[in-house]
Design a protein around this motif. Structure first.
Motif, PDB file in Angstrom:
ATOM      1  N   ALA A  93       0.835  -1.207   0.000  1.00 58.34           N
ATOM      2  CA  ALA A  93       0.000   0.000   0.000  1.00 58.34           C
ATOM      3  C   ALA A  93       0.868   1.254   0.000  1.00 58.34           C
ATOM      4  N   GLN A  94       1.954   1.240   0.765  1.00 55.09           N
ATOM      5  CA  GLN A  94       2.859   2.389   0.793  1.00 55.09           C
ATOM      6  C   GLN A  94       3.511   2.616  -0.573  1.00 55.09           C
ATOM      7  N   VAL A  95       3.879   1.516  -1.246  1.00 55.91           N
ATOM      8  CA  VAL A  95       4.487   1.635  -2.575  1.00 55.91           C
ATOM      9  C   VAL A  95       3.481   2.193  -3.574  1.00 55.91           C
ATOM     10  N   ARG A  96       2.220   1.729  -3.489  1.00 56.46           N
ATOM     11  CA  ARG A  96       1.185   2.256  -4.392  1.00 56.46           C
ATOM     12  C   ARG A  96       0.966   3.745  -4.177  1.00 56.46           C
ATOM     13  N   ALA A  97       1.201   4.197  -2.944  1.00 57.22           N
ATOM     14  CA  ALA A  97       1.035   5.622  -2.639  1.00 57.22           C
ATOM     15  C   ALA A  97       2.266   6.444  -3.036  1.00 57.22           C
ATOM     16  N   GLY A  98       3.261   5.797  -3.657  1.00 62.84           N
ATOM     17  CA  GLY A  98       4.453   6.508  -4.122  1.00 62.84           C
ATOM     18  C   GLY A  98       5.574   6.579  -3.108  1.00 62.84           C
ATOM     19  N   GLU A  99       5.456   5.887  -1.994  1.00 62.75           N
ATOM     20  CA  GLU A  99       6.503   5.925  -0.972  1.00 62.75           C
ATOM     21  C   GLU A  99       7.572   4.867  -1.248  1.00 62.75           C
ATOM     22  N   ASP A 100       8.662   4.983  -0.544  1.00 63.97           N
ATOM     23  CA  ASP A 100       9.764   4.018  -0.653  1.00 63.97           C
ATOM     24  C   ASP A 100      10.094   3.528   0.756  1.00 63.97           C
ATOM     25  N   PRO A 101       9.427   2.486   1.255  1.00 61.54           N
ATOM     26  CA  PRO A 101       9.586   2.038   2.647  1.00 61.54           C
ATOM     27  C   PRO A 101      11.011   1.699   3.042  1.00 61.54           C
ATOM     28  N   ALA A 102      11.772   1.043   2.145  1.00 60.98           N
ATOM     29  CA  ALA A 102      13.150   0.661   2.492  1.00 60.98           C
ATOM     30  C   ALA A 102      14.009   1.899   2.723  1.00 60.98           C
ATOM     31  N   LEU A 103      13.828   2.907   1.856  1.00 63.92           N
ATOM     32  CA  LEU A 103      14.586   4.141   2.013  1.00 63.92           C
ATOM     33  C   LEU A 103      14.196   4.855   3.304  1.00 63.92           C
ATOM     34  N   ALA A 104      12.904   4.847   3.602  1.00 65.05           N
ATOM     35  CA  ALA A 104      12.441   5.479   4.845  1.00 65.05           C
ATOM     36  C   ALA A 104      13.006   4.762   6.074  1.00 65.05           C
ATOM     37  N   THR A 105      13.085   3.431   6.013  1.00 61.88           N
ATOM     38  CA  THR A 105      13.633   2.653   7.119  1.00 61.88           C
ATOM     39  C   THR A 105      15.109   2.968   7.332  1.00 61.88           C
ATOM     40  N   ARG A 106      15.854   3.045   6.208  1.00 58.87           N
ATOM     41  CA  ARG A 106      17.277   3.364   6.311  1.00 58.87           C
ATOM     42  C   ARG A 106      17.488   4.774   6.857  1.00 58.87           C
ATOM     43  N   THR A 107      16.627   5.697   6.435  1.00 58.06           N
ATOM     44  CA  THR A 107      16.734   7.070   6.920  1.00 58.06           C
ATOM     45  C   THR A 107      16.505   7.127   8.428  1.00 58.06           C
ATOM     46  N   LYS A 108      15.469   6.403   8.900  1.00 55.79           N
ATOM     47  CA  LYS A 108      15.195   6.369  10.333  1.00 55.79           C
ATOM     48  C   LYS A 108      16.352   5.743  11.108  1.00 55.79           C
ATOM     49  N   GLU A 109      16.941   4.680  10.548  1.00 53.19           N
ATOM     50  CA  GLU A 109      18.061   4.016  11.212  1.00 53.19           C
ATOM     51  C   GLU A 109      19.269   4.948  11.285  1.00 53.19           C
ATOM     52  N   ARG A 110      19.509   5.697  10.184  1.00 53.40           N
ATOM     53  CA  ARG A 110      20.615   6.641  10.175  1.00 53.40           C
ATOM     54  C   ARG A 110      20.389   7.748  11.206  1.00 53.40           C
ATOM     55  N   GLU A 111      19.141   8.218  11.290  1.00 51.11           N
ATOM     56  CA  GLU A 111      18.809   9.257  12.272  1.00 51.11           C
ATOM     57  C   GLU A 111      18.973   8.735  13.699  1.00 51.11           C
ATOM     58  N   ARG A 112      18.598   7.456  13.902  1.00 55.59           N
ATOM     59  CA  ARG A 112      18.736   6.862  15.231  1.00 55.59           C
ATOM     60  C   ARG A 112      20.210   6.774  15.626  1.00 55.59           C
ATOM     61  N   LYS A 113      21.055   6.324  14.679  1.00 54.89           N
ATOM     62  CA  LYS A 113      22.483   6.218  14.974  1.00 54.89           C
ATOM     63  C   LYS A 113      23.105   7.596  15.211  1.00 54.89           C
ATOM     64  N   ALA A 114      22.643   8.587  14.411  1.00 56.42           N
ATOM     65  CA  ALA A 114      23.166   9.946  14.589  1.00 56.42           C
ATOM     66  C   ALA A 114      22.788  10.494  15.961  1.00 56.42           C
ATOM     67  N   GLU A 115      21.565  10.176  16.398  1.00 56.97           N
ATOM     68  CA  GLU A 115      21.119  10.636  17.709  1.00 56.97           C
ATOM     69  C   GLU A 115      21.932   9.976  18.817  1.00 56.97           C
ATOM     70  N   GLU A 116      22.226   8.694  18.654  1.00 58.00           N
ATOM     71  CA  GLU A 116      23.060   8.001  19.641  1.00 58.00           C
ATOM     72  C   GLU A 116      24.472   8.589  19.669  1.00 58.00           C
ATOM     73  N   ALA A 117      24.982   8.936  18.465  1.00 55.68           N
ATOM     74  CA  ALA A 117      26.323   9.515  18.384  1.00 55.68           C
ATOM     75  C   ALA A 117      26.377  10.854  19.099  1.00 55.68           C
ATOM     76  N   ARG A 118      25.322  11.626  18.990  1.00 56.54           N
ATOM     77  CA  ARG A 118      25.306  12.951  19.621  1.00 56.54           C
ATOM     78  C   ARG A 118      25.283  12.853  21.142  1.00 56.54           C
ATOM     79  N   LYS A 119      24.880  11.723  21.667  1.00 58.58           N
ATOM     80  CA  LYS A 119      24.808  11.544  23.115  1.00 58.58           C
ATOM     81  C   LYS A 119      26.156  11.113  23.709  1.00 58.58           C
TER      82      LYS A 119
END
Length: 415
Positions: A93-119
């Motif tokens: 359903a997300q793909v039909r709506a034009g989204e890219d779930p894998a890219l969004a997941t990687r972005t969230k993971e990168r943001e999570r790691k960046a947040e951990e790094a800042r701590k």
């Protein structure tokens, strides 16, 4: 690893069956679900996980389809086949709506790691930087770099602060702290700037605050030192009375050979080639991290071998602690000044003395003299020539050191 691909309606029975088969065969088993296209269960010897493969809708520039992406959904312990199919349908359903779930997941993971790094505090990042970039201080340059970063953070009381808390005001304060010592200030500022560049590359900070400090507020280059010793002063240094014997022997060697103070103080007997009358410096012992050979004149050889310290690994055991590195350089300079009467004595000035007096009293080229100082960018190795001219000119260097030895013999007398 070999893979066995099986297409079936995945249920609990088939999962248990193929897990046992994987254990027996040792090969990876991939179950493709016949109910939900793109849904797979990958069974390895140590793990088992649900995956879903999809392609983003539309075409890329050039008319090609988007590459296939794979998303990990979970494992069969926490997710049943029906729950896995539901998760796959959600992604569809997300793909039909034009989204890219894998890219969004990687972005969230990168943001999570960046947040951990800042701590992580600066002290923790300095340990990581030391291990990843500075080889734990293997070379002298790396040790000096880490020392200057550590001192700068301590001077600004930022060792336990987060990197993102470092501002341009801190950098200006660091410059002001060493206003009277511009050389020290430049060393501190350069080291901390390179450390912050590393944190910028690691996405720990968004910008290097050093870049926003104006040139006017940065430490100015120190005035070049101009002091060198006359032949009469060299004779006074050579014939000092009342100086500690180990200090006198080391001082005489420094007069005969224009090595850096630390390079000579760390010499071990296995670096002395008696047959070829030369000493060899390892790359980790030189300032420019390059292997270097220093030919010894006759007078230098007599200094080195005339009083061999068999009980010590070091050629010049200057420390009171056996086989320990010399650290009391200010004390050494003070002792020489007191006993020689030369109040402006600095050990490093002996290198400038060698260069100056050789140029004044011989016809040796300045480039060849400079090569014996082991500078990274000598007069003969600038620009393109630095990349193509790799000769060491050892025979010519021997002649230069022999001339220097003969000059010293005439000036200072016998050893």
């Amino acid at each position: 690893m070999p893979t066995m691909n099986v297409s079936c309606k995945i249920d609990q029975r088939s999962i248990e069956k193929y897990i046992k088969e994987q254990c027996a065969l040792g090969d990876r088993v991939t179950l493709s679900d016949q109910v939900c296209a793109g849904l797979k269960l990958v069974i390895n010897s140590q793990s088992c996980s649900w995956t879903y493969a999809y392609r983003k809708r539309g075409y890329r520039d050039g008319g090609k389809r988007h590459p296939q992406r794979t998303v990990k959904l979970g494992d069969p312990v926490s997710m049943s086949p029906s729950e896995a199919r539901l998760a796959a349908e959600t992604i569809k359903a997300q793909v039909r709506a034009g989204e890219d779930p894998a890219l969004a997941t990687r972005t969230k993971e990168r943001e999570r790691k960046a947040e951990e790094a800042r701590k992580r505090a600066c002290a923790e990042w300095l340990k990581i930087y030391s291990a990843q970039q500075m080889q734990l201080g293997k070379t002298k340059y790396q040790r000096d770099e880490l020392r200057n970063i550590r001192l700068a953070l301590n001077e600004l009381t930022l060792m336990e602060a987060y990197p993102e808390e470092i501002t341009s005001k801190h950098i200006r304060d660091l410059s002001d702290l060493h206003h009277a010592r511009p050389a020290t200030g430049r060393h501190r500022l350069g080291a901390i700037s390179r450390f912050l560049d590393y944190l910028l590359d690691e996405e720990v900070i968004n910008a290097n605050p050093v870049a926003s400090v104006s040139k006017r507020r940065k430490p100015k280059p120190p005035s070049p030192r101009e002091n060198y010793f006359t032949p009469e002063q060299l004779a006074a240094l050579w014939n000092i009375e009342g100086l500690k014997p180990s200090y006198q022997r080391y001082l005489r060697f420094m007069i005969t050979s224009p090595l850096r103070a630390n390079e000579a103080a760390k010499l071990t007997w296995d670096q002395v080639d008696r047959d070829r009358s030369e000493v060899r410096l390892y790359a980790e012992d030189t300032k420019n991290s390059e292997h270097f050979v220093m030919p010894l004149s006759l007078i230098a050889t007599q200094v080195v071998l005339g009083n061999e310290q068999v009980q010590s690994e070091l050629v010049f055991p200057l420390s009171s602690v056996e086989n320990a590195q010399m650290s009391s350089w200010s004390h050494f300079n003070r002792c020489v000044r007191t006993t020689s009467g030369i109040e402006n004595f600095i050990l490093h000035d002996l290198r400038r003395t060698f260069s100056t007096l050789m140029a004044e009293h011989t016809d040796v080229s300045e480039s060849l003299i400079d090569s014996l100082l082991n500078h990274k960018q000598s007069a003969t190795r600038g620009g393109v020539m630095r990349h193509y001219q790799k000769s060491q000119n050892l025979d010519k260097r021997r002649d230069v050191m022999a001339k220097w030895g003969r000059l010293l013999e005439a000036w200072v007398g016998s050893t």
